[in-house]
Design an enzyme around this catalytic site. Structure first.
Site, short mmCIF file in Angstrom:
data_model
loop_
_atom_site.label_atom_id
_atom_site.label_comp_id
_atom_site.label_asym_id
_atom_site.label_seq_id
_atom_site.Cartn_x
_atom_site.Cartn_y
_atom_site.Cartn_z
N ARG A 165 -7.55 -7.37 1.99
CA ARG A 165 -6.61 -7.47 0.87
C ARG A 165 -6.20 -8.93 0.70
NH1 ARG A 165 -1.06 -3.99 0.02
NH2 ARG A 165 -0.55 -4.78 2.10
N ASP A 448 6.83 -4.71 5.73
CA ASP A 448 6.11 -5.87 5.20
C ASP A 448 6.84 -6.39 3.97
OD1 ASP A 448 5.42 -4.18 3.10
OD2 ASP A 448 3.33 -3.97 3.69
#
Length: 528
Positions: A165, A448
């Protein structure tokens, strides 16, 4: 400086940087920037124009100009690529050395190797993550902890498939410029992986696979597709070798799922439902519209509330109609030493994954190796020996724009408990992020950047709408926030001075009159 004309590397090179900052990789970065950089900035400006239109009373809807794409039942995305047919459990995490080994060994079918929300964009992390991926594919990676425990890879046939990602379109990479201009962090992450570890991955019979974050339109998907074409042609890779799964984690993108798959159809590997960023985008998109799109405490906004259920139903239906995978959201729980905590959490995770599998999702995410088997078990109960359930087309689903926009039907209250949680989690995460950690364990959850975004956005929304807290009866004011910030910081380990920079960064994006599009942008400016 570099050997590539017009490209400059700013700052010291991290250890082993030359292994990924190859001439081929740097040439590709320069080419991508020159061909796509201006379009990227135009698309970011289009985001701002859309927000302005929403502020003036506009709304989101399915696009009339692309109705023919949605109505055409004949087109499909490419068949599943090697290593991506069975995705019943995927593990996510940053690309530090220990996590790389543990994720690949976890028993998950896929590892989302995160250079975005679970990674802090320190120059050393940007380069170090790419080195770790290269070592992993070359099977030269190992790690020894301070305790003396050693980590090494299992045999290749037991390892998860790597899907990288990269950073979102909005983030720059300030350590690389081309023709004096800042380069996109997205294109840097993409090019460095493609030109190094990605080529090795092809030799092993797989391919360079990506998860694409934060997109807000099919035109942004088209930009990625053009990047794939440029990269494949530059490196002599067959078109369609690259595959990408798109995270539908912004409110505008939920209205363009078909179009996003269509733009990437030669390279598409499906869509994913990203809960926290989606909620963050709801607030960001309609932040000036009073209480019309007000969300209660974030932990009370489950995937079963009307607007979230509509989003999931539409995602599964859209994917399966086009032969694409639909991947569910994150189970962020980290197993504890407390059996009672584990029992309650495992029960919730099992219920959540069962809901996803029953809705038709082909797999789902976990954040910790200790949750892999539970997720795998739940999906196997539904899938059996099938690699996926793409044949489940969900013809029963009929989602309208009004269904996706029905935020007002979300039950729950705004409470002091929720406000304190947002403040504490936001500051703790930013403290870790600024210090070089992008994935942080807080209260038995792996947090996150998406968590920090929804935390600060809720504080901003509640403050700017004069919300009264249901449990304390107090109105959310700047004075109340300042007091709670002090109280919550005082509860944290260490001296309050240790959290000064994180505290100020949080306040900069949580209480300012002007809403920052992403907290990582001002935070990145504070990084070396």
């Amino acid at each position: 400086m570099s050997d590539v004309s017009g490209l400059e590397i700013v700052g010291d090179l991290p250890e082993r940087a030359e292994e990924v900052l190859t001439t081929a990789a740097l040439e590709l970065i320069a080419s991508l920037h020159r061909q796509l950089g201006a379009r990227r900035l135009e698309l970011l400006e289009a985001r701002s124009r859309r927000v302005a239109a929403l502020a003036e009373g506009g709304s989101l809807d399915f696009l009339p100009e692309t109705a023919n794409i949605r109505a055409d039942d004949s087109w499909r995305v490419a068949p599943a690529a090697p290593g991506l047919a069975d995705r019943r459990v995927e593990i996510t995490g940053p690309t530090d050395r220990k996590m790389t080994i543990n994720a690949l060994n976890s028993g998950a079918k896929v590892w989302l190797a995160d250079q975005e929300d679970a990674n802090t964009p320190h120059w050393s992390s940007v380069i170090g993550g790419q080195v770790n991926l290269l070592d992993a594919i070359n099977r030269t990676i190992d790690f020894t902890a301070e305790t003396g425990k050693s980590y090494a890879l299992k045999p290749d046939d037991q390892l998860a498939t790597i899907v990288v990602r990269p950073r979102g379109w909005h983030l720059p990479e300030k350590h690389i410029t081309v023709d004096g201009e800042a380069v996109s962090g997205s294109l840097v992450d993409f090019a460095l992986y493609l030109a190094t570890a990605g080529l090795r991955q092809i030799e092993k019979g797989l391919g360079p696979y990506f998860y694409l974050p934060k997109m807000e339109s099919h035109l942004e998907a088209r930009l990625w597709n053009d990047a794939f074409l440029i990269g494949q042609d530059a490196l002599g890779i067959g078109r369609g070798t690259i595959r990408a799964t798109v995270l539908i984690e912004t409110y505008p993108a939920a209205f363009e799922m078909d179009e996003i798959l269509y733009e990437l159809r030669e390279h598409s590997a499906g869509l994913n439902a990203g809960r926290w960023d989606y909620m963050f985008s709801v607030i960001k998109s309609f932040r000036t519209r009073g209480t019309e799109f007000l969300l209660p405490d974030r932990n009370s906004v489950t995937m079963t509330v009307p607007f979230m259920r509509a989003y999931c139903d539409l995602l599964v239906q859209t994917c399966h109609k086009r032969g694409a995978h639909a991947i569910g959201g994150m189970a962020a729980f980290i197993p504890s030493r407390d059996p009672e905590v584990n029992e309650a959490a495992f029960e919730k995770v099992r219920a959540d994954k069962t809901r996803e599998a029953t809705l038709g999702f082909d797999g789902s995410w976990v954040a910790h190796p200790g949750m892999v088997e539970l997720c795998k078990e739940v999906f196997t109960d539904v899938l059996g020996d099938r690699p996926n359930q793409i044949e489940v087309t969900r013809d029963d689903v009929s989602v309208t724009a009004a269904d996706l926009l029905n935020v007002a039907a979300t039950p729950g209250d705004v409470t002091e408990v929720g406000l304190r949680s947002n403040i504490s989690v936001g500051i703790q995460y930013l403290h870790a992020w600024l210090g070089g950690l992008g994935a942080v364990a807080i209260n038995n959850l792996m947090e996150d950047a998406a968590t920090a975004e929804i935390s600060r956005s809720q504080v901003w929304q509640w403050l700017h709408n004069d919300i009264v807290l249901a449990d304390s009866g107090e109105q959310v004011t700047r004075e109340l926030i300042d007091r709670l910030v002090t109280e919550e910081v005082d509860k944290l380990d260490g001296d309050a001075a240790d959290y000064a920079e994180a505290r100020q960064t949080f306040l900069d994006v949580a209480v300012a009159d002007d809403y920052a599009d992403f907290l990582t942008l001002p935070a990145y400016e504070r990084m070396p």
